[in-house]
Scaffold this active site. Structure first.
Site, PDB file in Angstrom:
ATOM      1  N   CYS A 182      -9.210  -3.353  55.789  1.00 26.49           N
ATOM      2  CA  CYS A 182      -8.338  -2.765  54.767  1.00 26.49           C
ATOM      3  C   CYS A 182      -9.115  -2.589  53.464  1.00 26.49           C
ATOM      4  CB  CYS A 182      -7.094  -3.636  54.557  1.00 26.49           C
ATOM      5  SG  CYS A 182      -7.379  -5.123  53.575  1.00 26.49           S
ATOM      6  N   GLU A 231     -10.839 -11.170  57.198  1.00 30.61           N
ATOM      7  CA  GLU A 231     -12.078 -11.076  56.416  1.00 30.61           C
ATOM      8  C   GLU A 231     -12.101 -12.099  55.281  1.00 30.61           C
ATOM      9  OE1 GLU A 231     -10.020  -8.696  57.328  1.00 30.61           O
ATOM     10  OE2 GLU A 231     -10.989  -6.767  57.625  1.00 30.61           O
ATOM     11  N   ASN A 263      -6.772 -13.788  60.695  1.00 30.62           N
ATOM     12  CA  ASN A 263      -5.725 -13.639  59.694  1.00 30.62           C
ATOM     13  C   ASN A 263      -4.741 -14.807  59.756  1.00 30.62           C
ATOM     14  OD1 ASN A 263      -4.902 -12.486  62.173  1.00 30.62           O
ATOM     15  ND2 ASN A 263      -3.478 -11.067  61.207  1.00 30.62           N
ATOM     16  N   VAL A 264      -4.242 -15.160  58.591  1.00 28.24           N
ATOM     17  CA  VAL A 264      -3.313 -16.287  58.441  1.00 28.24           C
ATOM     18  C   VAL A 264      -2.139 -15.800  57.604  1.00 28.24           C
ATOM     19  CG1 VAL A 264      -3.022 -18.656  57.619  1.00 28.24           C
ATOM     20  CG2 VAL A 264      -5.231 -17.928  58.548  1.00 28.24           C
ATOM     21  N   GLU A 265      -1.018 -15.564  58.270  1.00 31.26           N
ATOM     22  CA  GLU A 265       0.138 -15.003  57.565  1.00 31.26           C
ATOM     23  C   GLU A 265       1.015 -16.102  56.972  1.00 31.26           C
ATOM     24  OE1 GLU A 265       1.881 -12.293  60.417  1.00 31.26           O
ATOM     25  OE2 GLU A 265       0.234 -10.864  60.115  1.00 31.26           O
ATOM     26  N   CYS A 292      -6.037 -11.905  55.163  1.00 32.24           N
ATOM     27  CA  CYS A 292      -6.707 -11.117  56.199  1.00 32.24           C
ATOM     28  C   CYS A 292      -7.827 -11.931  56.847  1.00 32.24           C
ATOM     29  CB  CYS A 292      -7.309  -9.845  55.597  1.00 32.24           C
ATOM     30  SG  CYS A 292      -6.121  -8.521  55.299  1.00 32.24           S
ATOM     31  N   CYS A 306     -10.151  -5.745  51.612  1.00 34.27           N
ATOM     32  CA  CYS A 306     -11.229  -6.452  52.306  1.00 34.27           C
ATOM     33  C   CYS A 306     -12.564  -5.732  52.168  1.00 34.27           C
ATOM     34  CB  CYS A 306     -10.857  -6.674  53.769  1.00 34.27           C
ATOM     35  SG  CYS A 306      -9.585  -7.943  53.925  1.00 34.27           S
TER      36      CYS A 306
HETATM   37  N1  THU Z   1      -5.316  -7.532  58.683  1.00 33.53           N
HETATM   38  C1  THU Z   1      -6.525  -8.163  58.649  1.00 33.53           C
HETATM   39  O1  THU Z   1      -6.634  -9.348  58.962  1.00 33.53           O
HETATM   40  N2  THU Z   1      -7.604  -7.443  58.247  1.00 33.53           N
HETATM   41  C2  THU Z   1      -7.571  -6.121  57.916  1.00 33.53           C
HETATM   42  O2  THU Z   1      -8.578  -5.585  57.458  1.00 33.53           O
HETATM   43  C3  THU Z   1      -6.358  -5.358  58.147  1.00 33.53           C
HETATM   44  C4  THU Z   1      -5.117  -6.146  58.353  1.00 33.53           C
HETATM   45  C5  THU Z   1      -4.139  -8.333  59.050  1.00 33.53           C
HETATM   46  C6  THU Z   1      -3.206  -8.587  57.896  1.00 33.53           C
HETATM   47  C7  THU Z   1      -1.907  -8.875  58.619  1.00 33.53           C
HETATM   48  O3  THU Z   1      -1.861 -10.256  58.938  1.00 33.53           O
HETATM   49  C8  THU Z   1      -2.005  -8.065  59.885  1.00 33.53           C
HETATM   50  O4  THU Z   1      -3.359  -7.673  60.020  1.00 33.53           O
HETATM   51  C9  THU Z   1      -1.127  -6.815  59.908  1.00 33.53           C
HETATM   52  O5  THU Z   1      -1.384  -6.029  58.798  1.00 33.53           O
END
Ligand code: THU
Length: 144
Positions: A91, A60, A47-49, A58, A94
């Site tokens: 999620c 994925e 994940n890259v916020e 996310c 995804c």
């Molecule tokens: N996140 C994912 O990378 N994949 C998912 O399927 C669920 C959530 C990440 C998004 C965010 O950066 C962090 O988890 C907290 O929600």
């Protein structure tokens, strides 16, 4: 491909490796994802916020980008892990993203076990749904 033919330990190790590269300074919840493709590749993502929270990506998303950018193909099995290396549920967004590239038979490691996409995204919307309305849809994946 059945569950027993998939090296889940290898997939989890790759997901863990990707998780360590995550950029998650806002949630502090790094995620790593790894998937096996039909031609035997393993593709990964983290994940890259972003300071603008809503545009964060996310794990994925990165995985699907790598899939396409390394030759495409079909996803067969997917593992997604948190910082403890525990399986997490992809999620909803995804699941849709993965469904496009793995179809109903994609095996997903969930916290309660391995489940096919058809169980975790029943009645998925797909390219076939466009055919009824769009006369000449954009070329799409062949999962349907
Ligand atoms: N996140 C994912 O990378 N994949 C998912 O399927 C669920 C959530 C990440 C998004 C965010 O950066 C962090 O988890 C907290 O929600």
């Amino acid at each position: 491909m059945t569950t027993s033919e998939i090296h889940w330990a290898e997939l989890n190790a790759a997901a863990l490796h990707a998780m360590r590269r995550a950029y998650a300074p806002y949630s502090r919840y790094p995620v790593g994802a790894a998937a096996l493709t039909d031609d035997g590749r393993i593709v990964t993502g983290c994940n890259v916020e972003n300071a603008a929270y809503g545009v964060g990506l996310c794990a994925e998303c990165g995985l699907v980008s790598e899939l396409i950018n390394t030759g495409g193909g079909t996803l067969r099995a997917l593992a997604c892990v948190n910082a403890h290396g525990e399986a997490i549920a992809p999620c909803g967004r995804c699941r849709q993203l993965l469904s496009e590239h793995g179809g109903a038979d994609l095996l997903v490691q969930m916290p309660d076990g391995i489940r096919p996409m058809s169980e975790i995204l029943p009645g998925a919307f797909g390219g076939g749904d466009l055919d009824a309305v769009v006369p000449d849809p954009t070329p799409r994946s062949t999962h349907e």
